[in-house]
Motif scaffolding. Sequence first.
Motif, PDB file in Angstrom:
ATOM      1  N   ARG A  46      21.730  14.632-112.757  1.00 50.20           N
ATOM      2  CA  ARG A  46      20.795  14.693-113.853  1.00 50.20           C
ATOM      3  C   ARG A  46      19.288  15.400-113.353  1.00 50.20           C
ATOM      4  N   ARG A  47      18.788  15.126-112.177  1.00 48.41           N
ATOM      5  CA  ARG A  47      17.517  15.497-111.649  1.00 48.41           C
ATOM      6  C   ARG A  47      17.704  16.826-111.165  1.00 48.41           C
ATOM      7  N   GLU A  48      18.646  17.349-110.148  1.00 54.46           N
ATOM      8  CA  GLU A  48      19.154  18.595-110.091  1.00 54.46           C
ATOM      9  C   GLU A  48      19.671  19.721-111.036  1.00 54.46           C
ATOM     10  N   LEU A  49      20.299  19.236-111.824  1.00 51.73           N
ATOM     11  CA  LEU A  49      21.053  20.290-112.911  1.00 51.73           C
ATOM     12  C   LEU A  49      20.462  20.092-114.362  1.00 51.73           C
ATOM     13  N   GLY A  50      19.639  18.926-114.752  1.00 54.07           N
ATOM     14  CA  GLY A  50      19.272  18.657-115.951  1.00 54.07           C
ATOM     15  C   GLY A  50      20.463  18.221-116.971  1.00 54.07           C
ATOM     16  N   THR A  51      21.247  17.776-116.534  1.00 55.25           N
ATOM     17  CA  THR A  51      22.571  17.575-117.181  1.00 55.25           C
ATOM     18  C   THR A  51      22.713  15.927-117.704  1.00 55.25           C
ATOM     19  N   LEU A  52      23.575  15.648-118.612  1.00 52.73           N
ATOM     20  CA  LEU A  52      23.704  14.526-118.807  1.00 52.73           C
ATOM     21  C   LEU A  52      24.299  13.660-117.601  1.00 52.73           C
ATOM     22  N   PRO A  53      23.605  12.377-117.643  1.00 52.01           N
ATOM     23  CA  PRO A  53      24.379  11.642-116.375  1.00 52.01           C
ATOM     24  C   PRO A  53      25.580  11.184-116.687  1.00 52.01           C
ATOM     25  N   PRO A  54      26.746  11.789-115.878  1.00 55.48           N
ATOM     26  CA  PRO A  54      28.173  11.911-116.165  1.00 55.48           C
ATOM     27  C   PRO A  54      28.769  10.462-115.596  1.00 55.48           C
ATOM     28  N   GLY A  55      28.163   9.422-114.990  1.00 52.88           N
ATOM     29  CA  GLY A  55      29.148   8.381-114.263  1.00 52.88           C
ATOM     30  C   GLY A  55      29.745   7.428-115.491  1.00 52.88           C
ATOM     31  N   ASP A  56      28.923   7.200-116.608  1.00 53.61           N
ATOM     32  CA  ASP A  56      29.529   6.128-117.461  1.00 53.61           C
ATOM     33  C   ASP A  56      30.432   7.031-118.297  1.00 53.61           C
ATOM     34  N   LEU A  57      30.230   8.228-118.654  1.00 50.38           N
ATOM     35  CA  LEU A  57      31.159   8.916-119.290  1.00 50.38           C
ATOM     36  C   LEU A  57      32.559   9.175-118.664  1.00 50.38           C
TER      37      LEU A  57
END
Length: 341
Positions: A46-57
């Motif tokens: 999330r910090r490096e790419l600005g993406t949604l945090p993928p773990g829970d998904l």
Amino acid sequence: MKAAALGGGHGLHATLSALRILDDIVTEVTAVVTVADDGGSSGRLRRELGTLPPGDLRMALAALADGNGTDPAEALWVRLVQHRFGGTGALAGHAVGNLLLAGLMDVLADPVAALDEVCRLLGVRGRVLPMSPDPLDIEAEVTGLGEDPHTTSRIRGQVAVASTPGRVERVWLRPEHPRACSEAVEAVHAADLVLLGPGSWFTSVLPHLLVPQLRDALMTTRARRVVVLNLAPQPGETAGFSPEQHLTVLSQHAPGLMVDAVVADVAAVPVPQRLARTAETMLAAEGKVHLAPVAAVDSAVPRHDPMALALALRAVLAGFPPRWPHRRHEADRPETAERRT
């Protein structure tokens, strides 16, 4: 039946696994997943790419995937997305599925499209959606962090809230009025059954009620709404909480939310009458508290057993009185009618 399950982490994984067991009556499952994680592999991406945090998904995808089915290729892919790198290099701690999701979201520039692609890859029976298309932050009001136990402090971040030594009084999201994933809102409206919990109460369960459009959908859906309580207080955010306190903070964060059933582990409720009295304030007509043995046996940490939870949910669903068709056509929905005009 169509079911929508809201939550995150291991709690949502257990709920989704239980719904898969009920495939004779639940034919379509949608997971709506929190997107405020800022720790571990998810936090780094999330910090490096600005993406949604993928773990829970990723965990929700694994729960709904056909990993134990007859297709060995799909089973291998399920194992792979759950695989976590060891070592000490740049990939240490990252799950393959987290990297896959982050890459697809970057390529497609659409988290829902990326999740749908992984669903096809894994043979997922259902759909996994983020509660918001944007990564969110959790903030909390906490007491007990200073010398004066009544002094209020504010902390920010999912990890900080989940691990605070203080007492969490309330939580909210940043941005203050986050966008909801439109497909998630539609799934809640279209469902026959909506499940909320179990999971980290302040950081996985309550955040869904803090996204305005999603909260409104939960309030207005004609689905049966079922709350599944945790097995035990969670060190940090709900340390010392009774089952009744879980319901109380739920009501405080979503005033007016009515549910059709509350499911709790029979061994986790020392005073059933007290839980029933607390639940009365949020139970709909003919709603009930259902106590059943739903905890996994011999688990190192408290975990719901999917088969036991499935049996409890089956009993709850069987006890609901018939309801005039809960399915509404698109043309009957107020928001659809407004768009047409």
